[in-house]
Design an enzyme around this catalytic site. Structure first.
Site, PDB file in Angstrom:
ATOM      1  N   GLY A  94       0.842  -1.191   0.000  1.00 46.80           N
ATOM      2  CA  GLY A  94       0.000   0.000   0.000  1.00 46.80           C
ATOM      3  C   GLY A  94       0.877   1.241   0.000  1.00 46.80           C
ATOM      4  CG  HIS A  95       4.365   1.244   0.605  1.00 49.93           C
ATOM      5  ND1 HIS A  95       5.460   0.749  -0.053  1.00 49.93           N
ATOM      6  CD2 HIS A  95       4.078   0.361   1.583  1.00 49.93           C
ATOM      7  CE1 HIS A  95       5.823  -0.386   0.521  1.00 49.93           C
ATOM      8  NE2 HIS A  95       4.997  -0.666   1.517  1.00 49.93           N
ATOM      9  N   GLY A  96       4.192   3.389  -2.658  1.00 47.93           N
ATOM     10  CA  GLY A  96       5.180   3.407  -3.744  1.00 47.93           C
ATOM     11  C   GLY A  96       6.511   3.873  -3.190  1.00 47.93           C
ATOM     12  NE  ARG A 139       5.570  -0.880  -3.864  1.00 51.51           N
ATOM     13  CZ  ARG A 139       6.800  -1.113  -4.269  1.00 51.51           C
ATOM     14  NH1 ARG A 139       7.503  -2.034  -3.688  1.00 51.51           N
ATOM     15  NH2 ARG A 139       7.383  -0.356  -5.174  1.00 51.51           N
TER      16      ARG A 139
END
Ligand code: TYD
Length: 160
Positions: free
Chosen positions: A72-74, A119
């Protein structure tokens, strides 16, 4: 997140360079060498040969409860190879334009994720272990933890 449906990730003939970023085209499966043996199989990973970066960190997810979601981040800079060492899970990748879901269930294939990709990991099977080889040490400043901020940063990079 249920959507999108699982598809096969691209397979690389040539590993992407550090400047290949921000597109699902630059993310895909790397087949790792397998030494098959009656006593058990062996897989190895060499930096620069099987992963297109120097490995500066290794971490792994385990004891993931059923239904849990990770990621839950890039990342601005980070490059990673994600391997299902044991069991299986899904990796959803999103470049701000397209979103794809890949199912990982082999300890001899890795999913290469280039920089500037959102992702999410879910659908972990019981007892699964997710190994991540990473190009950089942990740095919270490299994270994009808000999806809209991630998309905005990606668009800024596109127009540069
Ligand atoms: P995070 O990267 O958000 O987990 P995931 O994307 O796998 O769901 O990290 C979760 C927590 O762990 C966060 O507080 C930062 C910490 N962490 C480290 O200290 N070092 C690391 O190498 C990683 C990957 C996370």
């Amino acid at each position: 997140m249920l959507l999108p449906p699982v598809t096969d990730p691209p397979r690389f003939d040539v590993l992407p360079g550090a400047d290949a970023r921000g597109s699902l085209e630059h993310c895909g499966v790397v087949e790792l060498p397998r030494v098959q043996d009656r006593r058990g199989n062996l897989t190895f990973v060499e930096a620069g040969r099987h992963v297109p970066f120097d490995i500066r960190r290794v971490y792994y997810l385990y004891d993931v409860p059923g239904g849990a979601e990770r990621g839950g981040h890039g990342h601005f800079k980070l490059r990673q190879l994600i391997v299902a060492m044991s069991g299986s899970f899904d990796v959803v990748l999103d470049d701000g334009r397209r979103r794809a879901r890949y199912h990982l269930n082999r300890s001899y294939t890795g999913l290469y994720v280039c920089p500037m990709i959102w992702r999410e990991l879910d659908n972990f099977s019981s007892g699964s272990v997710c190994l991540v080889l990473a190009s950089e040490p942990y740095d919270e400043a490299d994270y994009l933890r808000d999806y809209e901020t991630f998309r905005h940063a990606g668009r800024q990079a596109d127009t540069r």
